[in-house]
Design an enzyme around this catalytic site. Structure first.
Site, PDB file in Angstrom:
ATOM      1  N   SER A 197       0.781  -1.235   0.000  1.00 43.82           N
ATOM      2  CA  SER A 197       0.000   0.000   0.000  1.00 43.82           C
ATOM      3  C   SER A 197       0.816   1.291   0.000  1.00 43.82           C
ATOM      4  O   SER A 197       0.249   2.376  -0.113  1.00 43.82           O
ATOM      5  CB  SER A 197      -0.956   0.017   1.199  1.00 43.82           C
ATOM      6  OG  SER A 197      -0.246   0.051   2.418  1.00 43.82           O
TER       7      SER A 197
ATOM      8  N   LYS B  75      -5.701   4.421   8.645  1.00 42.65           N
ATOM      9  CA  LYS B  75      -4.664   5.251   8.040  1.00 42.65           C
ATOM     10  C   LYS B  75      -5.029   6.730   8.084  1.00 42.65           C
ATOM     11  O   LYS B  75      -4.150   7.585   8.244  1.00 42.65           O
ATOM     12  CB  LYS B  75      -4.397   4.786   6.607  1.00 42.65           C
ATOM     13  CG  LYS B  75      -3.785   3.397   6.561  1.00 42.65           C
ATOM     14  CD  LYS B  75      -3.413   2.956   5.160  1.00 42.65           C
ATOM     15  CE  LYS B  75      -2.702   1.604   5.213  1.00 42.65           C
ATOM     16  NZ  LYS B  75      -2.229   1.167   3.897  1.00 42.65           N
TER      17      LYS B  75
END
Length: 362
Positions: free
Chosen positions: A255, A300
């Site tokens: 990611s 996140k």
């Protein structure tokens, strides 16, 4: 003993028993929480996250932070108390254990898979960044793996560049199997290769390799016995015109690809992309620069805002989930590829934020 006292004592003992059960009995859940963020333009562990040599680089300002998620290990089981606390905590997410570790995956297997995905994301980030800057990248077919106890063992090695098979040029990994299976089991096939060590040395020097070898291998029968094999898996590798090292320990998964790519674009172009702003983000990236979705987007967002981010580059496929709970002071910016991510950074730098592509629920 008075009845009231006995009732209170019994209630206390039951409460203690339930509390002990809650602490001792494991449940089939795992927990996700915000992990650390790292500025790809800065240092980690005293070393630059992105190190480029053999090419002019330019000063940068601001932040382009990649973000992470902490998860409980594959071998760890939450107890009931931890699970309830995780459900109630705003910044944590409790999910079924098999969501993070499907098919009974072990800690070691998960770590290895994450490491491989992280390595591939770095490679794709380099390719995407250089393509965005119109810097040529040479793509080549290599030996990815050699199967034990097959004809190719000790004859070919991981990292060998495959130029041709039986004198016919190889343009893609699929060509290798196609050319080998033209033979019958027991026939010889000739590989023209650049040995892995010579290929690595040439790439480091920024030169074309000038050493080739011909390797003759006698094919064997496949497990089904109906086709010829030599026992290798061919893959794609890239040769870069200068050296790019990405140094970041204890991180796994794919990611961070987008943020690595943007960090490289920033370092390789005059001026700076952020104008000193604190931008964080996430997203996988492929060789063509297309951005893909990731897991743990809400964690996140929290981690990015806690670190000081004002803008968050969000893969378009994660937008619907992301907009459901955005931390105060954080602006989501929808991205689909490296080109529009770069354009959004230019808008942030110029202060033209009203025209930023925004996320929406759909």
């Amino acid at each position: 003993m008075p009845r009231r006292t006995a009732t209170m004592l019994a209630s206390t003992l039951i409460f203690i028993a339930l509390l002990c059960a809650g602490v001792l009995i494991p449940v089939p859940y795992s927990e996700m929480s915000p992990g650390p963020t790292v500025n790809t333009l800065g240092n980690a562990g005293g070393e630059p996250v992105l190190r480029i040599s053999g090419r002019k680089t330019y000063p940068t300002t601001g932040h382009l932070n990649m973000t992470t998620v902490r998860v409980t290990g594959a071998d760890y089981r939450l107890n009931l108390v931890e699970t309830i606390y995780g459900w109630l905590a705003h910044d944590n997410v409790v999910v079924p254990h098999e969501t993070l570790y499907p098919d009974g995956k072990t800690e070691e297997q998960s770590t290895q898979e994450n490491a491989e995905e992280f390595t591939q994301s770095q490679e794709s980030a380099k390719v995407a960044a250089l393509k965005q800057l119109k810097i040529p990248v040479r793509t080549q077919t290599v030996v990815s793996t050699v199967v034990k106890d097959t004809p190719a063992e000790d004859r070919l090695h991981a990292g060998d560049v495959i130029l041709a098979v039986d004198g016919e040029r190889v343009k893609a990994p699929a060509d290798v199997a196609k050319l080998v299976t033209r033979h019958k089991p027991g026939q010889d096939v000739v590989f023209t290769i650049v040995p892995a060590k010579e290929a690595a040395a040439a790439e480091k020097a920024g030169k074309e390799p000038d050493t080739t070898e011909k390797v003759t291998i006698t094919t064997a029968k496949s497990e089904s016995g109906d086709r010829a094999i030599v026992g290798i898996q061919a893959g794609t590798d890239h040769a870069f015109p200068f050296t790019i090292d990405i140094n970041l320990a204890d991180v796994g998964g794919p990611s961070a690809g987008l943020m690595f790519a943007l960090g490289l674009v920033d370092k390789l172009t005059p001026g700076d992309l952020t104008g000193g702003e604190f931008v964080a983000g996430t997203g996988t990236i492929d060789d063509a620069g297309e951005v893909g979705p990731i897991g743990g987007i809400q964690m996140k967002l929290v981690g990015a805002r806690e670190a000081g981010a004002k803008y968050f580059l969000t893969p378009s496929d994660n937008c619907a989930t992301a907009v459901s709970d955005v931390p105060d002071g954080l602006t989501l910016v929808k991205v689909e590829n490296i080109a529009d991510a770069t354009e959004s950074l230019k808008k942030i730098k110029s202060g033209d934020t009203a025209k930023l592509p925004s996320c929406s629920a759909r």
